[in-house]
Design a protein around this motif. Sequence first.
Motif, PDB file in Angstrom:
ATOM      1  N   ALA A 145       8.664  -9.369   0.050  1.00  0.00           N
ATOM      2  CA  ALA A 145       7.757  -9.774  -1.032  1.00  0.00           C
ATOM      3  C   ALA A 145       6.534  -8.868  -1.132  1.00  0.00           C
ATOM      4  CB  ALA A 145       7.322 -11.226  -0.822  1.00  0.00           C
ATOM      5  N   TRP A 146       6.017  -8.402   0.025  1.00  0.00           N
ATOM      6  CA  TRP A 146       4.804  -7.576  -0.043  1.00  0.00           C
ATOM      7  C   TRP A 146       5.040  -6.278  -0.793  1.00  0.00           C
ATOM      8  CZ3 TRP A 146       5.604  -2.901   2.114  1.00  0.00           C
ATOM      9  CH2 TRP A 146       6.534  -2.799   3.149  1.00  0.00           C
ATOM     10  N   ARG A 147       6.306  -5.906  -0.946  1.00  0.00           N
ATOM     11  CA  ARG A 147       6.575  -4.651  -1.648  1.00  0.00           C
ATOM     12  C   ARG A 147       6.438  -4.785  -3.157  1.00  0.00           C
ATOM     13  NH1 ARG A 147      10.262   0.201   0.024  1.00  0.00           N
ATOM     14  NH2 ARG A 147       8.395   1.306   0.597  1.00  0.00           N
ATOM     15  N   ARG A 148       6.255  -6.046  -3.620  1.00  0.00           N
ATOM     16  CA  ARG A 148       6.075  -6.238  -5.063  1.00  0.00           C
ATOM     17  C   ARG A 148       4.631  -6.575  -5.396  1.00  0.00           C
ATOM     18  NH1 ARG A 148      11.211  -8.451  -4.146  1.00  0.00           N
ATOM     19  NH2 ARG A 148      10.370 -10.510  -3.769  1.00  0.00           N
ATOM     20  N   THR A 149       3.721  -6.496  -4.399  1.00  0.00           N
ATOM     21  CA  THR A 149       2.305  -6.776  -4.665  1.00  0.00           C
ATOM     22  C   THR A 149       1.569  -5.472  -4.919  1.00  0.00           C
ATOM     23  OG1 THR A 149       1.716  -6.578  -2.337  1.00  0.00           O
ATOM     24  CG2 THR A 149       2.348  -8.769  -3.118  1.00  0.00           C
ATOM     25  N   GLY A 150       0.394  -5.592  -5.514  1.00  0.00           N
ATOM     26  CA  GLY A 150      -0.473  -4.429  -5.708  1.00  0.00           C
ATOM     27  C   GLY A 150       0.193  -3.336  -6.506  1.00  0.00           C
ATOM     28  N   LYS A 151      -0.307  -2.101  -6.303  1.00  0.00           N
ATOM     29  CA  LYS A 151       0.280  -0.973  -7.038  1.00  0.00           C
ATOM     30  C   LYS A 151       0.990  -0.044  -6.060  1.00  0.00           C
ATOM     31  CE  LYS A 151      -3.968   1.838  -6.973  1.00  0.00           C
ATOM     32  NZ  LYS A 151      -4.105   1.600  -5.576  1.00  0.00           N
ATOM     33  N   THR A 152       2.021   0.610  -6.592  1.00  0.00           N
ATOM     34  CA  THR A 152       2.803   1.516  -5.755  1.00  0.00           C
ATOM     35  C   THR A 152       1.933   2.682  -5.308  1.00  0.00           C
ATOM     36  OG1 THR A 152       4.721   0.920  -7.072  1.00  0.00           O
ATOM     37  CG2 THR A 152       4.925   2.857  -5.668  1.00  0.00           C
ATOM     38  N   PRO A 153       1.859   2.970  -4.007  1.00  0.00           N
ATOM     39  CA  PRO A 153       0.996   4.065  -3.545  1.00  0.00           C
ATOM     40  C   PRO A 153       1.518   5.420  -4.014  1.00  0.00           C
ATOM     41  CG  PRO A 153       1.795   2.722  -1.702  1.00  0.00           C
ATOM     42  CD  PRO A 153       2.552   2.315  -2.901  1.00  0.00           C
ATOM     43  N   ASP A 154       0.627   6.397  -4.022  1.00  0.00           N
ATOM     44  CA  ASP A 154       0.987   7.796  -4.267  1.00  0.00           C
ATOM     45  C   ASP A 154       2.153   8.162  -3.343  1.00  0.00           C
ATOM     46  OD1 ASP A 154      -0.917  10.654  -4.970  1.00  0.00           O
ATOM     47  OD2 ASP A 154       0.952  10.709  -3.855  1.00  0.00           O
ATOM     48  N   TYR A 155       3.148   8.878  -3.873  1.00  0.00           N
ATOM     49  CA  TYR A 155       4.338   9.159  -3.055  1.00  0.00           C
ATOM     50  C   TYR A 155       3.999   9.935  -1.791  1.00  0.00           C
ATOM     51  CZ  TYR A 155       4.420  14.027  -4.599  1.00  0.00           C
ATOM     52  OH  TYR A 155       4.107  15.335  -4.811  1.00  0.00           O
TER      53      TYR A 155
ATOM     54  N   ASN B 120      10.948  12.058  -5.282  1.00  0.00           N
ATOM     55  CA  ASN B 120       9.954  11.735  -4.266  1.00  0.00           C
ATOM     56  C   ASN B 120       9.832  10.234  -4.029  1.00  0.00           C
ATOM     57  OD1 ASN B 120       9.307  14.448  -4.108  1.00  0.00           O
ATOM     58  ND2 ASN B 120       7.786  14.287  -5.733  1.00  0.00           N
ATOM     59  N   GLU B 121      10.867   9.468  -4.342  1.00  0.00           N
ATOM     60  CA  GLU B 121      10.715   8.016  -4.248  1.00  0.00           C
ATOM     61  C   GLU B 121      10.540   7.576  -2.792  1.00  0.00           C
ATOM     62  OE1 GLU B 121      14.258   5.602  -4.795  1.00  0.00           O
ATOM     63  OE2 GLU B 121      15.416   7.416  -4.980  1.00  0.00           O
ATOM     64  N   ALA B 122       9.798   6.464  -2.609  1.00  0.00           N
ATOM     65  CA  ALA B 122       9.565   5.923  -1.268  1.00  0.00           C
ATOM     66  C   ALA B 122      10.849   5.325  -0.712  1.00  0.00           C
ATOM     67  CB  ALA B 122       8.463   4.866  -1.321  1.00  0.00           C
ATOM     68  N   ALA B 123      10.919   5.212   0.614  1.00  0.00           N
ATOM     69  CA  ALA B 123      12.093   4.634   1.254  1.00  0.00           C
ATOM     70  C   ALA B 123      12.156   3.148   0.947  1.00  0.00           C
ATOM     71  CB  ALA B 123      12.020   4.848   2.760  1.00  0.00           C
TER      72      ALA B 123
ATOM     73  N   LEU C 252       5.360   8.839   1.803  1.00  0.00           N
ATOM     74  CA  LEU C 252       6.184   9.701   2.655  1.00  0.00           C
ATOM     75  C   LEU C 252       5.500   9.955   3.990  1.00  0.00           C
ATOM     76  CD1 LEU C 252       7.662  12.271   0.102  1.00  0.00           C
ATOM     77  CD2 LEU C 252       8.673  10.201   1.004  1.00  0.00           C
ATOM     78  N   ALA C 253       4.150  10.084   3.981  1.00  0.00           N
ATOM     79  CA  ALA C 253       3.436  10.283   5.248  1.00  0.00           C
ATOM     80  C   ALA C 253       3.612   9.055   6.135  1.00  0.00           C
ATOM     81  CB  ALA C 253       1.957  10.548   4.979  1.00  0.00           C
ATOM     82  N   ASN C 254       3.546   7.873   5.518  1.00  0.00           N
ATOM     83  CA  ASN C 254       3.748   6.625   6.265  1.00  0.00           C
ATOM     84  C   ASN C 254       5.158   6.584   6.868  1.00  0.00           C
ATOM     85  OD1 ASN C 254       3.067   4.101   7.205  1.00  0.00           O
ATOM     86  ND2 ASN C 254       3.691   3.049   5.333  1.00  0.00           N
ATOM     87  N   GLU C 255       6.139   7.036   6.087  1.00  0.00           N
ATOM     88  CA  GLU C 255       7.523   7.067   6.552  1.00  0.00           C
ATOM     89  C   GLU C 255       7.672   8.011   7.753  1.00  0.00           C
ATOM     90  OE1 GLU C 255      10.065   7.845   3.271  1.00  0.00           O
ATOM     91  OE2 GLU C 255      11.786   8.331   4.523  1.00  0.00           O
TER      92      GLU C 255
ATOM     93  N   GLN D 206      18.374  11.070  -1.416  1.00  0.00           N
ATOM     94  CA  GLN D 206      17.291  10.544  -2.261  1.00  0.00           C
ATOM     95  C   GLN D 206      16.154  11.550  -2.354  1.00  0.00           C
ATOM     96  OE1 GLN D 206      16.178   6.912  -0.389  1.00  0.00           O
ATOM     97  NE2 GLN D 206      17.807   5.696  -1.331  1.00  0.00           N
ATOM     98  N   LEU D 207      15.760  12.118  -1.188  1.00  0.00           N
ATOM     99  CA  LEU D 207      14.607  13.010  -1.161  1.00  0.00           C
ATOM    100  C   LEU D 207      14.931  14.345  -1.811  1.00  0.00           C
ATOM    101  CD1 LEU D 207      13.262  12.186   2.376  1.00  0.00           C
ATOM    102  CD2 LEU D 207      12.063  11.837   0.228  1.00  0.00           C
ATOM    103  N   HIS D 208      16.221  14.680  -1.853  1.00  0.00           N
ATOM    104  CA  HIS D 208      16.599  15.908  -2.543  1.00  0.00           C
ATOM    105  C   HIS D 208      16.454  15.724  -4.042  1.00  0.00           C
ATOM    106  CE1 HIS D 208      18.412  19.836  -2.620  1.00  0.00           C
ATOM    107  NE2 HIS D 208      19.241  19.441  -3.575  1.00  0.00           N
TER     108      HIS D 208
END
Lengths: 133, 114
Positions: free
Chosen positions: A20-30, B84-87, A34-37, B79-81
């Motif tokens: 559910a938390w993935r549908r709150t707020g706004k999507t962060p800058d990619y 830039n979508e998040a995982a 990716l840095a978080n990933e 996906q990343l290729h």
Amino acid sequence: MVGKLPGTDKTWRDILREPAWRRTGKTPDYRFSLANERTFLAWIRTSLALLAGAVAVDQLAPNIAPTPVRLVLCVLLALVGAGLAVLSYRRWGQMEAAMRNDQALPFSRVMLFMTIVVAVAAFAFAVLILVAR
Amino acid sequence: MEARDPGLQPERTTLAWRRTLISLVVVDLFIWRSWLTSEPSTGNLVAGLPGLDYQGICALMAAAATIVLASVVWVRSRQLHAGNEAASARLVLVSTVAVVGLGATAIAAIAVGG
């Protein structure tokens, strides 16, 4: 296939759906996503390194300490490794939730904890190697 | 598709996933080595599968975790290729579960089957 999980009203499909938390707020800058990933993956690798260390000490250095001591040390290392994998997922979620809601990134003692664990483990094995000769 | 990221973020993320897979293979090699060098078990943990001890279960789990993570890395690289979508949380969760499962069987193998 979609049976109820024991003890809850949730189905497997609910578990696998985006939380559910993935549908709150706004999507962060990619770039932040990716840095978080990558941070998550770095923690997972740390966890895997601890697992590798536990199995390697248990198998390749059977004379490093009396068997009970060796087993306890190796099980502790593997436990920290498995726990760290869980923590890294939790942190990944907390970080993204904070970014989505424009909040400060949560502070965590994981880094301090891991520093102490690695330092103590290195010291313990150094002493054991010295004594085992 | 977005413009190419000047910091090569998707490429770095793909490489981070692959590095993680390589780390898992290192753990696999240690686990399989200890399984192959251990004395054959006379135990009967699972009915119908004589000789399968915790070392054997751990070795099987290592293979399963590797297959799972390799699939995740393959999906994520594609996906990343493409962009830039998040995982998705699913991919991250599945990788975590694979590593935690491997850790649990490794603990059993060290404590009981060692």
